[in-house]
Every structure is written in structure tokens, then in C-alpha cells.
Design an enzyme around this catalytic site. Structure first.
Site, PDB file in Angstrom:
ATOM      1  N   TYR A   1      -0.457  -3.389   4.025  1.00  0.00           N
ATOM      2  CA  TYR A   1       0.438  -3.337   2.924  1.00  0.00           C
ATOM      3  C   TYR A   1       0.180  -4.514   1.950  1.00  0.00           C
ATOM      4  O   TYR A   1       0.961  -4.735   0.942  1.00  0.00           O
ATOM      5  CB  TYR A   1       2.137  -3.582   3.289  1.00  0.00           C
ATOM      6  CG  TYR A   1       2.478  -2.231   3.939  1.00  0.00           C
ATOM      7  CD1 TYR A   1       1.836  -1.105   3.532  1.00  0.00           C
ATOM      8  CD2 TYR A   1       3.583  -2.127   4.693  1.00  0.00           C
ATOM      9  CE1 TYR A   1       2.278   0.140   4.184  1.00  0.00           C
ATOM     10  CE2 TYR A   1       4.022  -0.939   5.332  1.00  0.00           C
ATOM     11  CZ  TYR A   1       3.168   0.321   5.185  1.00  0.00           C
ATOM     12  OH  TYR A   1       3.669   1.466   5.499  1.00  0.00           O
TER      13      TYR A   1
ATOM     14  N   CYS B   1      -5.654   4.258   4.367  1.00  0.00           N
ATOM     15  CA  CYS B   1      -5.408   3.242   5.252  1.00  0.00           C
ATOM     16  C   CYS B   1      -5.071   3.640   6.645  1.00  0.00           C
ATOM     17  O   CYS B   1      -5.393   2.925   7.640  1.00  0.00           O
ATOM     18  CB  CYS B   1      -4.503   1.963   4.737  1.00  0.00           C
ATOM     19  SG  CYS B   1      -4.527   2.014   3.217  1.00  0.00           S
TER      20      CYS B   1
ATOM     21  N   GLU C   1       3.029  12.916   0.955  1.00  0.00           N
ATOM     22  CA  GLU C   1       3.335  13.156   2.544  1.00  0.00           C
ATOM     23  C   GLU C   1       3.738  14.278   2.914  1.00  0.00           C
ATOM     24  O   GLU C   1       4.066  15.218   2.004  1.00  0.00           O
ATOM     25  CB  GLU C   1       4.538  12.132   3.035  1.00  0.00           C
ATOM     26  CG  GLU C   1       4.402  10.551   2.595  1.00  0.00           C
ATOM     27  CD  GLU C   1       4.452  10.278   1.186  1.00  0.00           C
ATOM     28  OE1 GLU C   1       5.260  10.893   0.496  1.00  0.00           O
ATOM     29  OE2 GLU C   1       3.691   9.273   0.691  1.00  0.00           O
TER      30      GLU C   1
ATOM     31  N   HIS D   1      -1.313  -1.954  10.244  1.00  0.00           N
ATOM     32  CA  HIS D   1      -0.739  -1.101   9.263  1.00  0.00           C
ATOM     33  C   HIS D   1       0.225  -2.055   8.372  1.00  0.00           C
ATOM     34  O   HIS D   1       0.240  -2.035   7.068  1.00  0.00           O
ATOM     35  CB  HIS D   1      -0.056   0.300   9.544  1.00  0.00           C
ATOM     36  CG  HIS D   1      -0.140   1.121   8.445  1.00  0.00           C
ATOM     37  ND1 HIS D   1      -1.115   1.467   7.600  1.00  0.00           N
ATOM     38  CD2 HIS D   1       1.118   1.729   7.645  1.00  0.00           C
ATOM     39  CE1 HIS D   1      -0.821   2.097   6.613  1.00  0.00           C
ATOM     40  NE2 HIS D   1       0.460   2.470   6.492  1.00  0.00           N
TER      41      HIS D   1
ATOM     42  N   CYS E   1       0.039   4.933  -3.759  1.00  0.00           N
ATOM     43  CA  CYS E   1      -0.469   4.860  -2.190  1.00  0.00           C
ATOM     44  C   CYS E   1      -1.811   5.767  -2.465  1.00  0.00           C
ATOM     45  O   CYS E   1      -1.916   6.605  -2.728  1.00  0.00           O
ATOM     46  CB  CYS E   1       0.404   5.678  -1.287  1.00  0.00           C
ATOM     47  SG  CYS E   1      -0.259   6.062   0.309  1.00  0.00           S
TER      48      CYS E   1
ATOM     49  N   CYS F   1      -1.486  -3.312  -0.011  1.00  0.00           N
ATOM     50  CA  CYS F   1      -1.547  -2.192  -1.199  1.00  0.00           C
ATOM     51  C   CYS F   1      -0.455  -2.508  -2.200  1.00  0.00           C
ATOM     52  O   CYS F   1      -0.377  -2.478  -3.038  1.00  0.00           O
ATOM     53  CB  CYS F   1      -1.549  -0.800  -0.612  1.00  0.00           C
ATOM     54  SG  CYS F   1       0.032  -0.454   0.230  1.00  0.00           S
TER      55      CYS F   1
ATOM     56  N   GLU G   1       8.720   3.516   1.176  1.00  0.00           N
ATOM     57  CA  GLU G   1       7.810   3.103   2.288  1.00  0.00           C
ATOM     58  C   GLU G   1       7.546   1.788   2.742  1.00  0.00           C
ATOM     59  O   GLU G   1       7.151   1.429   3.658  1.00  0.00           O
ATOM     60  CB  GLU G   1       6.277   3.820   1.757  1.00  0.00           C
ATOM     61  CG  GLU G   1       5.405   4.269   3.071  1.00  0.00           C
ATOM     62  CD  GLU G   1       4.196   3.798   3.085  1.00  0.00           C
ATOM     63  OE1 GLU G   1       3.405   3.426   2.302  1.00  0.00           O
ATOM     64  OE2 GLU G   1       3.523   3.826   4.236  1.00  0.00           O
TER      65      GLU G   1
ATOM     66  N   THR H   1       1.312  10.455   5.632  1.00  0.00           N
ATOM     67  CA  THR H   1       0.580  10.029   4.333  1.00  0.00           C
ATOM     68  C   THR H   1      -0.726  10.629   4.327  1.00  0.00           C
ATOM     69  O   THR H   1      -1.662  10.831   5.197  1.00  0.00           O
ATOM     70  CB  THR H   1       0.536   8.438   4.207  1.00  0.00           C
ATOM     71  OG1 THR H   1       1.845   8.051   4.386  1.00  0.00           O
ATOM     72  CG2 THR H   1      -0.444   8.113   3.266  1.00  0.00           C
TER      73      THR H   1
HETATM   74  C1  LIG Z   1       6.570   7.322   2.360  1.00  0.00           C
HETATM   75  C2  LIG Z   1       6.548   7.239   3.925  1.00  0.00           C
HETATM   76  C3  LIG Z   1       5.093   7.401   4.435  1.00  0.00           C
HETATM   77  C4  LIG Z   1       4.722   7.134   5.790  1.00  0.00           C
HETATM   78  N1  LIG Z   1       3.346   7.487   6.359  1.00  0.00           N
HETATM   79  C5  LIG Z   1       3.362   7.589   7.571  1.00  0.00           C
HETATM   80  C6  LIG Z   1       1.865   7.815   8.280  1.00  0.00           C
HETATM   81  O1  LIG Z   1       1.120   8.264   7.455  1.00  0.00           O
HETATM   82  N2  LIG Z   1       1.770   7.995   9.596  1.00  0.00           N
HETATM   83  C7  LIG Z   1       3.087   7.707  10.397  1.00  0.00           C
HETATM   84  O2  LIG Z   1       2.729   7.739  11.585  1.00  0.00           O
HETATM   85  N3  LIG Z   1       4.049   7.468   9.765  1.00  0.00           N
HETATM   86  C8  LIG Z   1       4.278   7.289   8.506  1.00  0.00           C
HETATM   87  N4  LIG Z   1       5.482   6.844   8.108  1.00  0.00           N
HETATM   88  C9  LIG Z   1       6.619   6.701   9.010  1.00  0.00           C
HETATM   89  C10 LIG Z   1       7.374   5.587   9.216  1.00  0.00           C
HETATM   90  O3  LIG Z   1       6.485   4.927  10.279  1.00  0.00           O
HETATM   91  C11 LIG Z   1       8.800   5.704   9.928  1.00  0.00           C
HETATM   92  O4  LIG Z   1       9.362   6.254   8.533  1.00  0.00           O
HETATM   93  C12 LIG Z   1       9.184   4.697  10.555  1.00  0.00           C
HETATM   94  O5  LIG Z   1       8.696   4.468  11.810  1.00  0.00           O
HETATM   95  C13 LIG Z   1      10.957   4.728  10.671  1.00  0.00           C
HETATM   96  O6  LIG Z   1      11.111   6.203  11.352  1.00  0.00           O
HETATM   97  P1  LIG Z   1      12.127   7.171  10.749  1.00  0.00           P
HETATM   98  O7  LIG Z   1      11.584   7.506   9.384  1.00  0.00           O
HETATM   99  O8  LIG Z   1      12.246   8.390  11.772  1.00  0.00           O
HETATM  100  O9  LIG Z   1      13.620   6.487  10.621  1.00  0.00           O
HETATM  101  P2  LIG Z   1      14.471   6.033  12.008  1.00  0.00           P
HETATM  102  O10 LIG Z   1      13.692   5.829  13.276  1.00  0.00           O
HETATM  103  O11 LIG Z   1      15.424   7.064  12.084  1.00  0.00           O
HETATM  104  O12 LIG Z   1      15.228   4.980  11.194  1.00  0.00           O
HETATM  105  C14 LIG Z   1      16.382   4.726  10.573  1.00  0.00           C
HETATM  106  C15 LIG Z   1      17.025   3.500  10.805  1.00  0.00           C
HETATM  107  O13 LIG Z   1      17.724   3.939  12.301  1.00  0.00           O
HETATM  108  C16 LIG Z   1      17.219   2.745  12.940  1.00  0.00           C
HETATM  109  N5  LIG Z   1      16.922   3.220  14.434  1.00  0.00           N
HETATM  110  C17 LIG Z   1      15.985   3.931  14.835  1.00  0.00           C
HETATM  111  N6  LIG Z   1      16.173   4.304  16.076  1.00  0.00           N
HETATM  112  C18 LIG Z   1      16.969   3.443  16.541  1.00  0.00           C
HETATM  113  C19 LIG Z   1      17.391   3.098  17.661  1.00  0.00           C
HETATM  114  N7  LIG Z   1      16.997   4.039  18.890  1.00  0.00           N
HETATM  115  N8  LIG Z   1      18.401   1.978  17.995  1.00  0.00           N
HETATM  116  C20 LIG Z   1      18.951   1.493  16.812  1.00  0.00           C
HETATM  117  N9  LIG Z   1      18.431   1.675  15.694  1.00  0.00           N
HETATM  118  C21 LIG Z   1      17.658   2.674  15.590  1.00  0.00           C
HETATM  119  C22 LIG Z   1      16.129   2.065  12.389  1.00  0.00           C
HETATM  120  O14 LIG Z   1      15.737   0.736  12.787  1.00  0.00           O
HETATM  121  C23 LIG Z   1      16.457   2.254  10.935  1.00  0.00           C
HETATM  122  O15 LIG Z   1      17.390   1.380  10.324  1.00  0.00           O
HETATM  123  C24 LIG Z   1       5.671   7.026   6.647  1.00  0.00           C
HETATM  124  C25 LIG Z   1       7.139   6.723   6.153  1.00  0.00           C
HETATM  125  C26 LIG Z   1       7.365   6.804   5.020  1.00  0.00           C
HETATM  126  C27 LIG Z   1       8.849   6.607   4.308  1.00  0.00           C
HETATM  127  S1  SF4 Z   2      -1.218   0.850   3.320  1.00  0.00           S
HETATM  128 FE1  SF4 Z   2      -0.395   1.522   1.477  1.00  0.00          FE
HETATM  129  S2  SF4 Z   2      -2.054   2.608   0.373  1.00  0.00           S
HETATM  130 FE2  SF4 Z   2      -2.498   2.628   2.585  1.00  0.00          FE
HETATM  131  S3  SF4 Z   2      -1.644   4.463   3.394  1.00  0.00           S
HETATM  132 FE3  SF4 Z   2      -0.038   2.696   3.597  1.00  0.00          FE
HETATM  133  S4  SF4 Z   2       1.404   2.811   1.595  1.00  0.00           S
HETATM  134 FE4  SF4 Z   2      -0.763   4.031   1.294  1.00  0.00          FE
END
Ligand SMILES: Cc1cc2nc3c(=O)[nH]c(=O)nc-3n(C[C@H](O)[C@H](O)[C@H](O)COP(=O)(O)OP(=O)(O)OC[C@H]3O[C@@H](n4cnc5c(N)ncnc54)[C@H](O)[C@@H]3O)c2cc1C
Ligand code: SF4
Length: 479
Positions: A294, A102, A255, A290, A98, A296, A444, A189
Site C-alpha cells: 500500500y 502487486c 476488480e 500486501h 491501482c 501505492c 480498498e 484486482t
Molecule cells: C477494491 C478491492 C480490491 C481487492 N483486491 C483483492 C485482490 O486482488 N485479491 C484478494 O484476494 N482480495 C482482494 N480484496 C479483498 C479484501 O481482502 C477483502 O475485501 C477483505 O479481506 C474483507 O473481506 P470482505 O470484503 O469479504 O468483507 P467482510 O469479511 O465481510 O468484512 C466486513 C466487516 O465484517 C467484519 N467481519 C468479517 N468476518 C467477521 C467475523 N467472523 N467476526 C467478526 N467480524 C467479522 C470485518 O472485520 C469487517 O469489519 C479486495 C477488496 C477490495 C475492496
Molecule cells: S497494492 Fe495498490 S496498486 Fe497494488 S494491487 Fe493493491 S491497491 Fe492496486
């Protein structure tokens, strides 16, 4: 446009409050755990100066007319959107991880659309404010974070019903010169490699949640912002001093949990303030961009396929029909992903603000594939590579006179394949499918830009079911 060296120097000037392994990290840039992620972002600066990549890596600003890094550009055409996808693949292939930049680009583009829409309804001046901010980002060639995901507490409750009101970031005070916000963003990120952080709401909101409907930008080192860096599988290998066991020698991602402890935001950096009915639209547009980003994963997939072919050749299995077929399957899956990110760009459209947005349905279909295919690619890579991916002795054993002889003898495959090269390619496959890069390539891919269910909801909402039914009924004579 900044060079990679200027980017690194600019980070040294930031006064970020960063914690890692229970301690304050004073020198982020040279820390061996963080450094590879800085290198990956630096590549986005470096490639913009390569004549052969200029067309993909740079654009002409619609605000200033200057040539800028594409990561600070607001898309003005379908061609811009397609080039964005190509840039993602290129950098994924260059870094094998990553490269973090982006999320900020996607936040800038989403805000360029939504600030305009809010103004059209409420007569506010957010878009003008935003365009000034955009020109500032472009002039300085900043890396921006896009921070959308709140901690969210109890997922069954909306922001205003949470036992702890800070589980979603919200406004706690309004002053003459700006607002004060409290809360946090998770999984950020590129958090400690960025100059600016752009905050957006995380879900659709109702009137009761209006204090949570807030979007703004701040310098990464604004007073009250605290970063706690997340751990990654195998992260400390980067600090061991060798250069085999980490798999990817130079690049990685990171992250962090970002805490906003009563942070002041001046008005000229506020882009949404209690217009709760636009929170959902901002989430949807950012998420679609976003999901397109992907691309990427396709570039990282290219690296994994290259590594898989190489280990097959090293192992002497490359001519076996099932191995060839598995590698064809990997290519098929990877190119299918590429089709998705090119298609949603090619079917993009002009928004009232003039910004081009991607096709929502196709961006969601693409991301849904991204939640699955990298896992299948990883499974196939591990199948082809063999068990040494997880049982290979370490570099120190390879360098030790006590054990080197045994490793040289028993890890040998063909006369012209060195044991060290075989170890290196196995470590890269481990890095991509189980190690630090798997954070970006696998988990991710699952949750970033929204968990799989979020895309399924969007697919069911945006698909034209009536048209499909009409076509079916017409063919069989139902009137
Ligand atoms: C490596 C990585 C990088 C990331 N980078 C960024 C970033 O740069 N900026 C950013 O803004 N975000 C970032 N994210 C966040 C990403 O968008 C969230 O992980 C994603 O939106 C899921 O949220 P959560 O991790 O809180 O999981 P949860 O929301 O807890 O989800 C877990 C599970 O529960 C389910 N769920 C959650 N809420 C409900 C509900 N109300 N009803 C029913 N099912 C539900 C989901 O569908 C899923 O199956 C990143 C995540 C990762 C893993
Ligand atoms: S789009 Fe890919 S490279 Fe860009 S921030 Fe997200 S995971 Fe990282």
C-alpha cells in the site's frame, strides 16, 4: 522483459470468459471501461524500460540470473523490499490509481516462503515445483493475480460448516494428473488484465477444512474460469467519449468476481494441498506483503495533494493560512504512510527459504494507517476544492454553444486560469475521492489486504507487551 506494447498484444491472445453489464465481453483490451486499467498495468512494463527507473523497476532473478521486472521478483534482500515500496509510490504517482500488479508479486513471494516451510515439515516437493513456476513467470514477464478472498458466506461459520460448501474454494476431485476445484474469489484486482491467477486460502483452517487448504496457479483463461467485472462509481463516464468528466484521462483499475466452475489444476501447478496447518501462515505472510504494497496509496496521495494545491491556486485561496495548513496536514499524513511502508521493509528479515519478508508488526501498523489517512486526505481535498467537486456541469454542457458562455463566465476565477483547466482539476479530485479511483484509494484502503480489525488483531499479537511492562516497572521501582 515485455514492453507495454507486447503486454497489450499478449492479452489479446488470451481467451478469457468475461461478463460485464449482463453480456459476454469478447474484446477486453479495447473496451473503454476496461482499457484504462490495462493502461495502468502497461505502465509497469513501460517504466521497466526507462533507464532512470531501472534500479527500482527491475531486479536480477535469483533463479535464472536474468534481469526481470521487479513485479515477478522474489525479494532477496532488505534493499529489494525497500525498492518494492519505492516502486509502489512511483507507480501510484504515475497512474493515480491501482496498477494491479502487486497482488501477484505478493502471492509469489508468500508462496516462496510457505512452500519451503511445508516441505520442511512434510517432505513434499512444493518449493521445487514453485521455483519452476516462478522461472516460467519471470521468463514470460507475466502479470499474475493474487486471489485470496473467498465469498465466505455466513462469516460466523468455518468453511466446512457453510450451508453451501462452495462459499470457500475447495477441492472436489483428486485425479492422477491433478485436482479439480470449485468455488470463487471476490474483488479480484486486475482480474481480466492478467495472464495467470494464483489462488490461496483466505483464512486459517482446521483439519475439518483440509479440502479448502489449497493453493495453485492457472492461466487466466483455463477452462471453467469465469469473470464477472465489478461496477465502479462513475464507470460509464469512460465510455462517454469526452476527456474531462472521467478525471483521469488514461488510467484506472478494475476488480471482478472470479468463478471456478470445476476447474482442473495439473499437479505441477499445485503449491498446497490439504496442509491445513499452513493456510493461516500463507494468509499472514501474503497479507503482510500486501499491506506493505500500500505504498501505492502514497503515490496516489501525492497526486491528490498536487490537485488540491492546484485548485487552491486556481480559486485564489492558496495563501490563506488555513488552506496552507490543510495542505501541510495532507503532506504530513501522506509522508507518515510512506514512513510505514519504508519501515516495514527496512526491518524485514530473511526467511529459511532465503526470501526476505517484511516486519509483520510494522506492516500491520502501516495498513491500519492506510485504512484512515486516505479518507482524511480526501476530506481535506474536498474542503479546499469547494462544492463544485460534486455540482460541476458536464463536459457536454461545456462544449455546447447553448451553455458554454455561462460556464466560461461563471466558473471563471482568475484571468490566467482557464475554465477548462479548473474543470479538469475538479474532476480529478472527484475521480480520486468519489469516482472510479476512489475504489482503490478509499474502500480498498479500508478492506484490501484485510479489514481494519485484521490488523488490530495482528498488532495485539505481535507487539512485545512484556518488554514494555518491564521497562515501565524498572523505571518506577517495581520488582
Ligand atoms: C477494491 C478491492 C480490491 C481487492 N483486491 C483483492 C485482490 O486482488 N485479491 C484478494 O484476494 N482480495 C482482494 N480484496 C479483498 C479484501 O481482502 C477483502 O475485501 C477483505 O479481506 C474483507 O473481506 P470482505 O470484503 O469479504 O468483507 P467482510 O469479511 O465481510 O468484512 C466486513 C466487516 O465484517 C467484519 N467481519 C468479517 N468476518 C467477521 C467475523 N467472523 N467476526 C467478526 N467480524 C467479522 C470485518 O472485520 C469487517 O469489519 C479486495 C477488496 C477490495 C475492496
Ligand atoms: S497494492 Fe495498490 S496498486 Fe497494488 S494491487 Fe493493491 S491497491 Fe492496486
Amino acid at each position: 522483459m515485455m514492453t507495454a506494447e507486447q503486454y497489450e498484444e499478449s492479452l489479446r491472445k488470451l481467451n478469457l470468459v468475461v461478463y460485464m453489464f449482463g453480456e459476454r465481453l469478447r474484446n477486453v483490451v479495447d473496451d473503454p471501461i476496461i482499457r484504462p486499467s490495462m493502461n495502468a498495468v502497461a505502465r509497469t512494463y513501460e517504466l521497466a524500460h526507462h533507464p532512470e527507473h531501472e534500479d527500482i523497476m527491475t531486479a536480477v532473478s535469483h533463479v535464472t540470473g536474468n534481469r526481470i521486472n521487479r513485479f515477478t521478483h522474489v525479494h532477496q534482500s532488505i534493499d529489494d523490499l525497500v525498492k518494492k515500496s519505492k516502486m509502489g509510490r512511483l507507480l501510484g504517482m504515475e497512474t493515480g490509481c491501482c496498477f494491479q500488479r502487486c497482488v501477484g508479486m505478493d502471492a509469489l513471494n508468500a508462496l516462496s516462503i510457505v512452500t519451503y516451510d511445508i516441505d520442511a515439515k512434510h517432505g513434499t516437493k512444493y518449493n521445487e515445483r514453485f521455483l519452476k513456476y516462478l522461472a516460467y513467470v519471470q521468463k514470460n514477464d507475466f502479470t499474475c493475480d493474487g486471489a485470496m478472498t473467498d465469498p465466505k458466506g455466513d462469516r460466523s461459520l468455518p468453511p466446512h460448516s457453510q450451508p453451501d460448501p462452495d462459499q470457500f474454494l475447495h477441492v472436489v476431485d483428486e485425479r492422477k494428473d491433478g485436482i479439480v476445484v470449485r468455488g470463487a474469489k471476490c474483488h479480484q484486482t486486475g482480474a481480466v488484465n492478467s495472464h495467470e491467477i494464483i489462488v490461496m486460502p483466505t483464512i486459517s483452517m482446521r483439519e475439518e477444512d483440509r479440502d479448502y487448504a489449497v493453493s495453485f496457479a492457472l492461466p487466466g483463461d483455463a477452462q471453467g474460469i469465469v469473470y464477472v467485472v465489478g461496477r465502479q462509481s462513475c464507470d460509464t463516464r469512460k465510455a462517454e467519449g469526452g476527456n474531462i468528466d472521467q478525471g483521469n484521462l488514461s488510467f484506472g483499475g478494475h476488480e471482478a468476481l472470479v468463478v471456478f466452475d470445476n476447474v482442473f489444476v495439473p499437479w505441477d501447478r499445485v503449491f498446497m494441498y490439504r496442509e491445513y496447518e499452513f493456510a493461516g501462515r500463507l494468509v499472514e505472510i501474503f497479507a503482510s506483503y500486501h499491506r506493505q504494497s500500500y505504498a501505492c496509496k502514497v503515490g496516489v496521495g501525492d497526486v491528490l495533494i498536487g490537485a488540491t494545491q492546484t485548485i487552491a491556486e486556481y480559486n485564489g485561496t492558496e495563501k490563506a493560512s488555513h488552506i496552507r495548513d490543510k495542505i501541510v496536514e495532507m503532506n504530513h499524513l501522506n509522508e507518515t504512510l510512506y514512513c510505514g511502508c519504508i519501515a516495514c521493509a527496512s526491518e524485514g528479515q530473511r526467511e529459511p527459504s532465503g526470501t526476505y519478508s517484511v516486519n509483520t508488526l510494522l506492516a500491520n501498523v502501516h495498513k491500519q494507517n492506510v485504512t484512515r489517512f486516505p479518507y482524511e486526505l480526501s476530506r481535506l481535498a474536498q474542503d479546499v476544492a469547494g462544492g463544485l467537486v460534486v455540482t460541476l456541469p458536464g463536459e457536454k454542457d461545456f462544449r455546447s454553444p447553448d451553455t458554454r458562455e455561462w460556464l466560461e463566465k461563471y466558473l471563471k476565477t482568475k484571468p490566467h486560469v482557464s475554465t477548462e483547466d479548473r474543470m479538469r482539476i475538479l474532476r480529478l479530485i472527484e475521480n480520486l475521492t468519489l469516482g472510479t479511483a476512489a475504489v482503490g484509494y478509499l474502500t480498498e484502503s479500508m478492506h484490501g489486504a484485510g479489514s481494519p480489525q485484521a490488523q488490530r488483531i495482528m498488532i495485539s499479537r505481535t507487539v512485545n507487551m512484556k518488554e514494555k511492562q518491564k521497562a515501565a516497572k524498572k523505571l518506577c521501582g517495581i520488582v
